[in-house]
Design an enzyme around this catalytic site. Structure first.
Site, PDB file in Angstrom:
ATOM      1  CD1 TRP A 134      51.634  60.592   3.418  1.00 32.14           C
ATOM      2  CD2 TRP A 134      51.437  62.279   1.967  1.00 32.14           C
ATOM      3  NE1 TRP A 134      51.785  61.764   4.107  1.00 32.14           N
ATOM      4  CE2 TRP A 134      51.676  62.817   3.238  1.00 32.14           C
ATOM      5  CE3 TRP A 134      51.278  63.163   0.884  1.00 32.14           C
ATOM      6  CZ2 TRP A 134      51.769  64.183   3.487  1.00 32.14           C
ATOM      7  CZ3 TRP A 134      51.367  64.534   1.126  1.00 32.14           C
ATOM      8  CH2 TRP A 134      51.609  65.024   2.414  1.00 32.14           C
ATOM      9  CD1 TRP A 143      47.898  70.119   1.706  1.00 34.64           C
ATOM     10  CD2 TRP A 143      47.124  68.688   0.161  1.00 34.64           C
ATOM     11  NE1 TRP A 143      48.518  68.904   1.911  1.00 34.64           N
ATOM     12  CE2 TRP A 143      48.066  68.012   0.978  1.00 34.64           C
ATOM     13  CE3 TRP A 143      46.500  67.973  -0.881  1.00 34.64           C
ATOM     14  CZ2 TRP A 143      48.399  66.672   0.778  1.00 34.64           C
ATOM     15  CZ3 TRP A 143      46.854  66.651  -1.066  1.00 34.64           C
ATOM     16  CH2 TRP A 143      47.779  66.004  -0.245  1.00 34.64           C
ATOM     17  CG  ASN A 196      49.710  67.167   4.881  1.00 32.86           C
ATOM     18  OD1 ASN A 196      49.824  68.192   4.245  1.00 32.86           O
ATOM     19  ND2 ASN A 196      50.690  66.700   5.637  1.00 32.86           N
ATOM     20  CG  ASP A 197      50.664  65.122   8.725  1.00 30.26           C
ATOM     21  OD1 ASP A 197      50.237  64.527   7.745  1.00 30.26           O
ATOM     22  OD2 ASP A 197      51.872  65.195   9.006  1.00 30.26           O
ATOM     23  CG  PHE A 252      57.392  69.824   7.376  1.00 36.68           C
ATOM     24  CD1 PHE A 252      56.922  70.704   6.422  1.00 36.68           C
ATOM     25  CD2 PHE A 252      58.144  68.743   6.954  1.00 36.68           C
ATOM     26  CE1 PHE A 252      57.188  70.514   5.063  1.00 36.68           C
ATOM     27  CE2 PHE A 252      58.417  68.541   5.608  1.00 36.68           C
ATOM     28  CZ  PHE A 252      57.944  69.421   4.670  1.00 36.68           C
ATOM     29  CD  GLN A 278      52.205  70.125   8.190  1.00 37.08           C
ATOM     30  OE1 GLN A 278      53.057  69.979   7.338  1.00 37.08           O
ATOM     31  NE2 GLN A 278      52.306  71.025   9.150  1.00 37.08           N
TER      32      GLN A 278
HETATM   33  C1  FRU Z   1      53.376  63.235   7.302  1.00 37.54           C
HETATM   34  C2  FRU Z   1      54.313  64.334   6.873  1.00 37.54           C
HETATM   35  C3  FRU Z   1      55.162  64.781   8.047  1.00 37.54           C
HETATM   36  C4  FRU Z   1      55.549  66.156   7.673  1.00 37.54           C
HETATM   37  C5  FRU Z   1      54.317  66.646   6.968  1.00 37.54           C
HETATM   38  C6  FRU Z   1      54.582  67.609   5.850  1.00 37.54           C
HETATM   39  O1  FRU Z   1      52.207  63.160   6.594  1.00 37.54           O
HETATM   40  O2  FRU Z   1      55.122  63.888   5.799  1.00 37.54           O
HETATM   41  O3  FRU Z   1      56.242  63.932   8.320  1.00 37.54           O
HETATM   42  O4  FRU Z   1      55.849  66.936   8.795  1.00 37.54           O
HETATM   43  O5  FRU Z   1      53.652  65.518   6.466  1.00 37.54           O
HETATM   44  O6  FRU Z   1      53.400  68.155   5.370  1.00 37.54           O
END
Ligand code: FRU
Length: 495
Positions: free
Chosen positions: A302, A35, A37-38, A97, A54
């Site tokens: 999200w 996975w 994310n950011d 994070f 992430q």
């Molecule tokens: C934003 C977030 C951040 C956090 C991260 C965790 O998408 O919620 O605030 O650091 O993803 O994966």
């Protein structure tokens, strides 16, 4: 290499072959397995573009966050590097994070939020603290003085359990960072800290805050100066919709004004949404050797269903294509970085006046770029359908009287549903867009399961994931009156 980094590397090496490539993008950053994310630590260091993200390697769902890492010399081809950070220490066992990078001489400095765990070994949401790791482009060491900023340093009135995503920068000899948080009366905020040595940080101020108590954090702040203005990018959670804007459960936003770092204040002149589609979050920027300001974001939202996860493909999440950004007055302009042009193949050109519906055999594909100019003669609504199949279509329609561009993915393919709290209808997003001399310019980057639309040379953009069946790769123009169209199509081939 630390234990958990080794474990992650072994896992990736031994399992990446199980990933199903049905929905995989071809010229966007996606994970080898697992996975994402950011985007994190997006920076230009030692002659290469570095992008961290992430990352949860062990499943196609969010889990204890690592920092994945890719590098590139042209922002199109990316090389997977070893995972850069893994949760390991007491201060980050719950996850590493989001955060950012700073280049200083030969050092690549990463600043991130460590999520501690409590005595029961559970993630402790009360423990979000800021940490530093320093590396050489491949190996990153967490420093012994971590965490360098503790949530206890926040004054009363700010919520300690939501204190994350540091953006580090340096002005003259002073280090600064801005961090997302919220106030105890539920307004989102970003706070400013200052340091002379990277390890001791002093709280300066609440730099900026929302004027609505939405209950969310301004996540993932980014900051840069351009043309004499200061720009802060934020990803506000739960921001309430306004007219056509901010319809996703969590939004994206740029704030232009002037920062006074001594007073710790941001004087806002103008704010707006960055991207008006469905899937664009947590953007970060870098400045490269050519002086270009380049932005990349997570191309997802999200709390939506993700087909590659649901269908057990062992991966989920992608980044947008990198975009060069500029300012015209207070308007942020975005265009795909020009490197995409090197990968254009099989040019197809069409110049035509038409009314009704127009499809051509050569006009199709799902890894393509389209450049289109519509000149309106007598239409009230016109536009383009992408990913067209027997029962599927993704529509971009320009409504002349209303002056809006509408992105409709209700019939795109697999239904993508948001969280029940998402106030908007799920399949439609709109954005205000004025025609210029009766002309609307559209540019699309399409990459199997994504579309990024750039309108009127990047004044507005709309981004979304699309899960159409493979056969749904038609492109059709439509108009309820006469329009003149000039269209160029390229295949984008990166292999
Ligand atoms: C934003 C977030 C951040 C956090 C991260 C965790 O998408 O919620 O605030 O650091 O993803 O994966």
């Amino acid at each position: 290499m630390s234990c958990n980094l080794l474990k992650a590397e072994e896992f990736i090496k031994n399992n990446k072959h199980i990933v199903n490539d049905k929905y995989r993008l071809t010229y966007h950053v996606i994970p080898e397995i697992g996975w994402v994310n950011d985007p994190n630590g997006f920076s230009y260091y030692n002659g290469l573009y570095h992008l961290f993200y992430q990352y949860h390697p062990y499943g196609s769902f969010w889990g204890p966050m690592h920092w994945g890492h890719v590098t590139s010399n042209d922002l199109v081809h990316w090389k997977y590097e070893p995972v850069a950070l893994a949760p390991e220490e007491t201060y980050d066992q719950g996850g590493c994070f989001s955060g950012t990078a700073l280049v200083e001489g030969d050092k690549h400095i990463l600043m991130y939020t460590g999520l501690g765990i409590d005595k029961q070994g559970e993630c402790n949401k009360y423990n979000q603290e800021q940490c530093i790791a320093i590396g050489d482009g491949i190996v990153y060491e967490k420093i012994s003085k971590n965490p360098v900023i503790c949530s206890d340093q926040l004054p009363s009135g700010l919520v300690k359990e939501d204190f994350r995503d540091p953006k580090i920068f340096k002005v003259e000899d002073v280090y600064y960072c801005i961090i997302g948080t919220k106030t105890s009366d539920q307004n989102s905020a970003i706070v400013l800290f200052k340091s002379f040595n990277l390890t001791e940080w002093q709280f300066i101020s609440i730099l900026d805050q929302s004027d609505e108590a939405s209950g969310g954090v301004w996540e993932c702040p980014d900051f840069f100066s351009m043309d004499g203005k200061d720009v802060v990018l934020i990803s506000p959670q739960f921001k309430r919709p306004e007219e056509y804007k901010y319809y996703n459960i969590h939004s994206n936003c740029y704030r232009i004004g002037k920062i006074d770092l001594d007073l710790g204040k941001f004087q806002l002149e103008h704010m707006d949404e960055i991207d008006s589609g469905f899937d664009f979050y947590a953007p970060q920027t870098l400045l490269d050797a050519q002086g270009r300001r380049i932005m990349i974001a997570w191309m997802q939202m999200w709390e939506r269903n993700m087909p590659s996860h649901q269908e057990k493909h062992h991966w989920a999440g992608a980044m947008t294509f990198p975009r060069e950004i500029k300012l015209v007055g207070n308007q942020l302009i975005q265009q795909p970085v020009e490197e995409i042009e090197k990968y254009r193949k099989n040019k197809y050109q069409l110049d035509i006046q038409f009314c009704g519906r127009l499809a051509h055999d050569e006009l199709k594909g799902n890894t393509i770029e389209l450049l289109i100019e519509f000149e309106n003669v007598s239409a009230k609504a016109y536009g383009i359908k992408l990913f067209v199949g027997e029962e599927e279509e993704t529509v971009f329609e320009y409504r002349v009287d209303e002056e809006v561009m509408v992105f409709d993915r209700r019939k795109s393919g697999i239904e993508l549903k948001g969280n029940k709290n998402e106030l908007s209808s799920n399949g439609i997003r709109s954005v205000k867009l004025a025609a210029e001399d009766k002309k609307i310019n559209m540019r699309f980057l399409i990459d199997r399961t994504s579309v990024e639309g750039f309108f009127n040379h990047g004044i507005r953009t709309m981004t979304g994931t699309i899960y159409a069946s493979k056969e749904s790769n038609g492109v059709e123009l439509f108009s309820d009156g006469t329009v003149n169209v000039s269209l160029t199509k390229f295949d984008i081939i990166t292999t």
